[in-house]
Structures are given as structure tokens and as C-alpha cells.
Design a protein around this motif. Structure first.
Motif, PDB file in Angstrom:
ATOM      1  N   ILE A 105      62.511 -38.844  20.935  1.00  0.00           N
ATOM      2  CA  ILE A 105      63.961 -39.026  20.842  1.00  0.00           C
ATOM      3  C   ILE A 105      64.366 -40.313  21.545  1.00  0.00           C
ATOM      4  O   ILE A 105      65.114 -41.125  21.001  1.00  0.00           O
ATOM      5  CB  ILE A 105      64.716 -37.805  21.429  1.00  0.00           C
ATOM      6  N   ALA A 106      63.854 -40.502  22.748  1.00  0.00           N
ATOM      7  CA  ALA A 106      64.168 -41.722  23.491  1.00  0.00           C
ATOM      8  C   ALA A 106      63.691 -42.962  22.732  1.00  0.00           C
ATOM      9  O   ALA A 106      64.408 -43.965  22.651  1.00  0.00           O
ATOM     10  CB  ALA A 106      63.546 -41.675  24.893  1.00  0.00           C
ATOM     11  N   ASN A 107      62.493 -42.897  22.158  1.00  0.00           N
ATOM     12  CA  ASN A 107      61.982 -44.027  21.386  1.00  0.00           C
ATOM     13  C   ASN A 107      62.865 -44.297  20.169  1.00  0.00           C
ATOM     14  O   ASN A 107      63.184 -45.445  19.861  1.00  0.00           O
ATOM     15  CB  ASN A 107      60.548 -43.759  20.929  1.00  0.00           C
ATOM     16  N   ASP A 116      65.755 -46.046  23.731  1.00  0.00           N
ATOM     17  CA  ASP A 116      65.943 -45.898  25.158  1.00  0.00           C
ATOM     18  C   ASP A 116      64.610 -46.000  25.906  1.00  0.00           C
ATOM     19  O   ASP A 116      64.533 -46.593  26.964  1.00  0.00           O
ATOM     20  CB  ASP A 116      66.623 -44.556  25.442  1.00  0.00           C
ATOM     21  N   GLY A 117      63.563 -45.393  25.395  1.00  0.00           N
ATOM     22  CA  GLY A 117      62.233 -45.483  25.987  1.00  0.00           C
ATOM     23  C   GLY A 117      62.116 -44.981  27.399  1.00  0.00           C
ATOM     24  O   GLY A 117      61.057 -45.056  27.990  1.00  0.00           O
ATOM     25  N   SER A 118      63.176 -44.449  28.005  1.00  0.00           N
ATOM     26  CA  SER A 118      63.128 -44.079  29.418  1.00  0.00           C
ATOM     27  C   SER A 118      62.875 -42.595  29.666  1.00  0.00           C
ATOM     28  O   SER A 118      62.815 -42.179  30.801  1.00  0.00           O
ATOM     29  CB  SER A 118      64.433 -44.465  30.105  1.00  0.00           C
ATOM     30  N   ALA A 119      62.745 -41.793  28.626  1.00  0.00           N
ATOM     31  CA  ALA A 119      62.622 -40.338  28.830  1.00  0.00           C
ATOM     32  C   ALA A 119      61.324 -39.939  29.469  1.00  0.00           C
ATOM     33  O   ALA A 119      60.306 -40.453  29.315  1.00  0.00           O
ATOM     34  CB  ALA A 119      62.766 -39.609  27.495  1.00  0.00           C
ATOM     35  N   ARG A 167      60.970 -35.188  23.598  1.00  0.00           N
ATOM     36  CA  ARG A 167      61.929 -35.987  24.382  1.00  0.00           C
ATOM     37  C   ARG A 167      61.563 -37.471  24.341  1.00  0.00           C
ATOM     38  O   ARG A 167      62.432 -38.329  24.211  1.00  0.00           O
ATOM     39  CB  ARG A 167      61.980 -35.499  25.834  1.00  0.00           C
ATOM     40  N   ARG A 168      60.286 -37.773  24.446  1.00  0.00           N
ATOM     41  CA  ARG A 168      59.831 -39.168  24.388  1.00  0.00           C
ATOM     42  C   ARG A 168      60.163 -39.761  23.021  1.00  0.00           C
ATOM     43  O   ARG A 168      60.641 -40.886  22.912  1.00  0.00           O
ATOM     44  CB  ARG A 168      58.328 -39.241  24.666  1.00  0.00           C
ATOM     45  N   ARG A 182      57.999 -32.346  25.972  1.00  0.00           N
ATOM     46  CA  ARG A 182      57.916 -33.676  26.573  1.00  0.00           C
ATOM     47  C   ARG A 182      57.684 -34.738  25.501  1.00  0.00           C
ATOM     48  O   ARG A 182      58.287 -35.816  25.539  1.00  0.00           O
ATOM     49  CB  ARG A 182      56.814 -33.716  27.627  1.00  0.00           C
ATOM     50  N   GLU A 240      65.948 -43.584  19.775  1.00  0.00           N
ATOM     51  CA  GLU A 240      67.261 -44.072  20.195  1.00  0.00           C
ATOM     52  C   GLU A 240      67.166 -45.417  20.888  1.00  0.00           C
ATOM     53  O   GLU A 240      68.185 -45.969  21.336  1.00  0.00           O
ATOM     54  CB  GLU A 240      67.938 -43.037  21.090  1.00  0.00           C
TER      55      GLU A 240
END
Length: 163
Positions: A154-156, A160-163, A151-152, A148, A158
């Protein structure tokens, strides 16, 4: 440096001997890279001892893993991002066809032969055993927490911040 989400920990140089009290400053890319290399090397070494490669295992799993048998092009498209270049997966498919682990039906769809399914099952068992070794001392809850967090991150990274 302005705090982000309350975090002000400075980035420290990568240190494989870092003690727990300074781990928060360690670079995630360094540690993720070490884990990737160690786990991949362990898996590939074990597979090499039985004359199989990790990309061959990917193809065997992909061919059996969907509601309808995939075409050669579908397997290539799906697995090339994981592979070491655009030619690796086509070569692997050819190897598995030659070995008799894959067949092609009249509709040009790939399927596992009995020997291919036996190999896939044997490899799955090996991968499961290796997973247990690598995860020794790590609870499922800890493992899920790590994934988790990754994944967070990676989203940050990229944006995206939504993971």
C-alpha cells in the motif's frame, strides 16, 4: 524492464489455478480482491441469518468504541468511507434507533441500549468465530507477515514507501 529492489518477476495474468512456482507473478489486486469478496460475503451471509448487517455492526462498535459517546455526525464521518455511499451510515443509525439498539442523550450523543450492547456482544462472538474459520491453518506469524507485506505494498502504491 529495469529491476526494482532486485525484483524482476514479470506480471502474469490472474490465474486462480496458479501453482506455487508461478504465484510470485500473480497480480496482488486480483488476489486481495478475491479475499475481500470471500471474507465479506461469508461475514455478511452469517449476519443476515440473524437479521443484522455488517454496517450495523460497524456502528455498534463505533458507538461503544471511544472515550466519550460520539455524535451522529461523528459516526457518519468515521464510517462513511467504509460504506456503500454517503447515505448508508445515516440509514443504519436510523435503523438501530428504531430497533432500540441505540439511544440519543440530551447532548445529542449516541449510546448503546442494553439490547444494543447484547447485540454487539453477540455479533462480536460471531465475528470471532468466523475469523477462526477463515484463519484455519494460518498461524498468527503468517497472518502478521501477510499484513506487513500488504501495508508495504500500500505504501509503495501510494508512493510513500515508509510503512
Amino acid at each position: 524492464m529495469k529491476p526494482l529492489n532486485g525484483h524482476t518477476t514479470d506480471q502474469a495474468p490472474a490465474d486462480p489455478a496458479a501453482t506455487d512456482d508461478v504465484l510470485a507473478g500473480q497480480p496482488i489486486g486480483y488476489w486481495a480482491g478475491l479475499v475481500h469478496e470471500a471474507v465479506t460475503r461469508r461475514l455478511r451471509d452469517a449476519m443476515a441469518r440473524i437479521d443484522v448487517t455488517q454496517p450495523q455492526y460497524w456502528v455498534l462498535n463505533r458507538v461503544t468504541g471511544g472515550p466519550t459517546p460520539p455524535s451522529r455526525e461523528e459516526v457518519i464521518t468515521q464510517l462513511t468511507p467504509l460504506a456503500g455511499g454517503q447515505y448508508e451510515i445515516p440509514r443504519v443509525i436510523d435503523q438501530l434507533l428504531h430497533r432500540g439498539w441505540l439511544g440519543i442523550d440530551a447532548g445529542q450523543r449516541l449510546h448503546l441500549t442494553d439490547a444494543g450492547e447484547a447485540a454487539r456482544v453477540r455479533l462480536r462472538r460471531l465475528a470471532t468465530e468466523l475469523r477462526a474459520e477463515v484463519h484455519q491453518g494460518v498461524s498468527d506469524e503468517e497472518y502478521v507477515a501477510v499484513l506487513r507485506v500488504l501495508r508495504r505494498m500500500i505504501a509503495n502504491a501510494e508512493g510513500d514507501g515508509s510503512a
